[in-house]
Design an enzyme around this catalytic site. Structure first.
Site, short mmCIF file in Angstrom:
data_model
loop_
_atom_site.label_atom_id
_atom_site.label_comp_id
_atom_site.label_asym_id
_atom_site.label_seq_id
_atom_site.Cartn_x
_atom_site.Cartn_y
_atom_site.Cartn_z
N ASP A 125 0.90 -1.15 -0.03
CA ASP A 125 0.04 -0.01 -0.16
C ASP A 125 0.93 1.32 -0.09
O ASP A 125 2.22 1.32 0.37
CB ASP A 125 -0.86 -0.24 1.23
CG ASP A 125 -1.63 1.20 1.39
OD1 ASP A 125 -2.31 1.96 0.76
OD2 ASP A 125 -1.53 1.90 2.48
N ASP A 181 -0.07 4.97 0.84
CA ASP A 181 -0.19 6.20 1.87
C ASP A 181 0.00 5.73 3.36
O ASP A 181 -0.95 4.94 3.52
CB ASP A 181 -1.78 6.92 1.59
CG ASP A 181 -2.01 7.43 0.31
OD1 ASP A 181 -0.85 7.51 -0.47
OD2 ASP A 181 -2.94 7.76 -0.24
#
Length: 326
Positions: free
Chosen positions: A79, A81
């Site tokens: 991922d 962010d």
């Protein structure tokens, strides 16, 4: 944390649109990676970005060596962010576009309010989601893909390069050193995610695919934002196309929204986890890594972009006041 997590309701199972979004993202990721690196040898690391030279903490209990060098059935999925990068890529990208007068202050305020409302209040009203999605897409509608890619390179240097978590980057490098492919998986636009992947020397990126005709954005998505179940569908589609065994693969995220993706792989990691993911990870004996300290940990999930952050702060205050009055 998922960049466009506010665009789609949480606690959803995969739908036809999730599958379409995942498959479109996997196809785009493979095409881009092949075009950039036809020999399949990977990108070179950006030497200007910070490196984490500190050795990782000793695992408890002792674990076998991981990642396993030479395992051709394995890959890693990160991922973006608050996992790889501090803050949200879409905020930094929006900040750069605003600086270049792609949209007006009124649109900036509306965009920031919509993000703050969902991320801080957890609102999942379908009409609100559609409105937020349309406003985000309207920013790039009519612009050329090549134009946004070129600007994205500049924005990365201006706002993103110094926000990479050195510890997470070291984890990604360990997979690369073991001969494995490493992919970003994010709800950010696939073009933005691809730029970040290139700069970090990763294989490529899975991201939200915006429709374009003759190289010009139409203002529509292919499927839906790559969030929650759609991320899992993208990873599943890419693994099938690449001939990977998901039981050999690893996935890394900070958000409970990514539990569907983390649950797919044999080696899930919670990185800088939110409260729900930390609880889930402990209950399922998943590995945990936290590179935040003090104020950084408290701030996780709050947009960090100047201007946007101020507006989001006002939204947070309004939401808190509303809750106290209920």
């Amino acid at each position: 944390m998922s960049s466009l997590g506010w665009l789609t309701p949480r606690r959803r199972s995969a739908t036809a649109r999730s599958v379409l979004a995942g498959e479109a993202s996997a196809e785009a990721a493979r095409k881009t990676a092949l075009a950039d690196d036809p020999a399949g040898i990977g990108f070179s690391l950006d030497s200007a970005a910070p490196q984490d030279t500190a050795p990782p903490a000793a695992p408890e209990p002792p674990e076998p060596e991981f990642p396993v060098a030479g395992d051709e059935l394995a890959a890693a999925f990160f991922d973006l962010d608050n996992t790889v990068m501090q803050g949200a890529a879409i905020f930094h990208f929006g900040r750069g576009l605003y600086k270049r007068e792609f949209f007006r202050r009124r649109e900036l305020a509306r965009f920031a309010w919509q993000q703050a409302w969902f991320r801080l209040a957890g609102v999942e009203d379908p009409e609100h989601m559609q409105d937020a999605r349309d406003s985000a897409l309207s920013i790039v509608k009519g612009h050329r893909v090549s134009e946004l890619m070129s600007i994205g390179e500049e924005i990365y240097d201006e706002y993103m390069a110094e926000r990479i978590w050195p510890g997470t980057r070291a984890l990604a490098q360990a997979h690369l050193d073991a001969g494995q492919k490493v992919w970003l998986v994010t709800a950010a636009p696939v073009e933005t995610a691809t730029i970040i992947a290139r700069r970090l020397g990763l294989t490529g990126a899975l991201g939200t695919v915006a429709e374009s005709v003759d190289g010009i954005y139409t203002g529509r998505l292919v499927g839906e934002p790559l969030h929650g179940p759609a991320k899992a569908e993208a990873v599943r589609a890419l693994a099938a196309a690449e001939g990977l065994d998901l039981a050999h693969c690893a996935a890394y995220s900070d958000s409970h929204n990514d539990i569907p993706m983390l649950s797919l792989v044999g080696h899930p990691y919670a990185i800088n986890p939110d409260t729900k993911l930390r609880k889930h990870a402990r209950a399922h004996d998943w590995r945990l890594r936290d590179y935040r300290t003090g104020r950084k940990a408290v701030k996780v999930g709050v947009p960090a972009a100047a201007g946007v952050g101020a507006i989001a702060g006002g939204a947070a205050a309004a939401i808190a006041l509303h809750r106290r009055r209920k």
